[in-house]
Design a protein around this motif. Structure first.
Motif, short mmCIF file in Angstrom:
data_model
loop_
_atom_site.label_atom_id
_atom_site.label_comp_id
_atom_site.label_asym_id
_atom_site.label_seq_id
_atom_site.Cartn_x
_atom_site.Cartn_y
_atom_site.Cartn_z
N SER A 88 0.67 -1.23 0.04
CA SER A 88 -0.08 0.36 -0.30
C SER A 88 1.05 1.40 0.12
O SER A 88 1.71 1.53 0.67
CB SER A 88 -0.72 -0.54 1.05
N PRO A 89 1.52 1.79 -1.38
CA PRO A 89 2.24 2.93 -1.25
C PRO A 89 1.28 3.89 -0.63
O PRO A 89 1.81 4.78 0.47
CB PRO A 89 1.72 3.59 -2.82
N ILE A 90 0.34 4.20 -0.20
CA ILE A 90 -0.48 5.85 0.72
C ILE A 90 -0.37 5.44 1.67
O ILE A 90 0.47 6.03 2.43
CB ILE A 90 -1.83 5.73 0.24
N SER A 142 4.85 7.11 -6.79
CA SER A 142 4.80 6.42 -8.14
C SER A 142 4.31 5.77 -8.85
O SER A 142 3.94 5.50 -9.98
CB SER A 142 6.12 6.92 -8.69
N ALA A 143 4.23 4.26 -8.07
CA ALA A 143 3.24 3.19 -8.11
C ALA A 143 1.50 3.71 -8.40
O ALA A 143 1.42 2.99 -9.70
CB ALA A 143 3.09 2.17 -7.28
N LYS A 144 1.50 4.95 -8.12
CA LYS A 144 0.01 5.46 -8.65
C LYS A 144 -0.37 6.17 -9.67
O LYS A 144 -1.06 7.13 -10.15
CB LYS A 144 -0.67 5.69 -7.27
N GLY A 145 0.90 6.42 -9.91
CA GLY A 145 1.09 7.50 -11.39
C GLY A 145 2.24 8.98 -10.76
O GLY A 145 2.03 9.77 -9.37
N LEU A 146 2.50 9.69 -11.51
CA LEU A 146 3.44 10.49 -11.38
C LEU A 146 2.84 12.20 -10.66
O LEU A 146 3.22 12.35 -10.05
CB LEU A 146 4.39 11.41 -12.36
#
Length: 252
Positions: free
Chosen positions: A6-8, A133-137
């Motif tokens: 979970s990046p967030i 960044s896994a969710k987009g730049l």
């Protein structure tokens, strides 16, 4: 849901990590009732140095290389001149703590701001930016900037004025936004580290009473950051999207 997937959630935890070190050093200073500025800076320096070591350890243990986190060389570009000039404007406000200036004071302050610049950039434009960044730049840029701004809420715990803290949060968001865009553009975290440390050093050297001049300089800094953020955003996304659209239409 696993934390590592979970990046967030990871980014929130990294933000909390960034707050641990100044809170610890602040607690030590308060408990020991330390008043010497040089000693205060040294304690903060030690705390943030620990933060740097912990952050580097996390990076080494991650699936990414140090280059992935922005440890790359960068080339000088014209927009850097705008940043340099905007930072030098602060000296029009004059120098603060004139009576306490000494080689020891300046040296310890320098150590402190360098440690802060490295630690906070490694966490916010290194760890947090990379994982988001896994969710987009776009999410990585905006998310790391928002968390960087929110992180300055910790100033309230040290007794800082609410209005000034809110202004710092706004400035921190804009500063973080531009730094994240610079990392995206240059693929390097080095310039943001240098800029961060330099900005803090100049701020400590020139910060004084909130006079009309001081507030005006603050507004100029914010306007410069807004201008740079728009410039980089257009270069990174709007122009590229327009080019993609144009290339797509050419094949229709």
């Amino acid at each position: 849901m696993k934390i590592k997937n979970s990046p967030i959630l990871l980014s929130i935890l990294f933000t909390l990590l960034a707050l641990v070190f100044p809170i610890i050093s602040g607690a030590i200073i308060t408990v020991k009732n330390i008043n010497s500025l040089s000693t205060i800076y040294l304690i903060h320096f030690a705390a943030f140095t620990c933060g740097i070591l912990v952050t580097l350890w996390i990076m080494k243990k991650s699936k990414f290389s140090l280059q992935d986190f922005g440890f790359r060389r960068f080339k000088a570009e014209a927009w850097m001149v705008v940043i340099v000039i905007s930072e030098l404007i602060a000296f029009f406000n004059g120098l603060t703590h004139k009576d306490s200036f000494s080689v020891q004071y300046v040296f310890t302050l320098l150590l402190f701001v360098i440690a802060v610049g490295i630690c906070e950039e490694l966490i916010f434009r290194g760890l947090i930016f990379k994982y988001l960044s896994a969710k987009g730049l776009k999410i990585a840029i905006l998310g790391s900037s928002i968390l960087f701004g929110i992180g300055h809420l910790a100033n309230l715990a040290s007794g800082a004025d609410l209005v000034m803290t809110l202004l710092q949060i706004t400035y921190a968001f804009l500063f973080g936004l531009v730094c994240a865009e610079i990392v995206t553009k240059t693929k390097s975290i080095i310039f943001p580290i240098i800029w961060h440390a330099t900005h803090d050093f100049i701020a400590f050297m020139t910060d004084g009473e909130p006079t009309v001049l001081a507030v005006s300089i603050y507004i100029i800094h914010c306007m410069v950051l807004i201008g740079l953020s728009i410039y980089f955003w257009r270069a990174l996304f709007i122009k590229k999207d327009a080019m993609k659209l144009k290339n797509t239409e050419s094949y229709v």
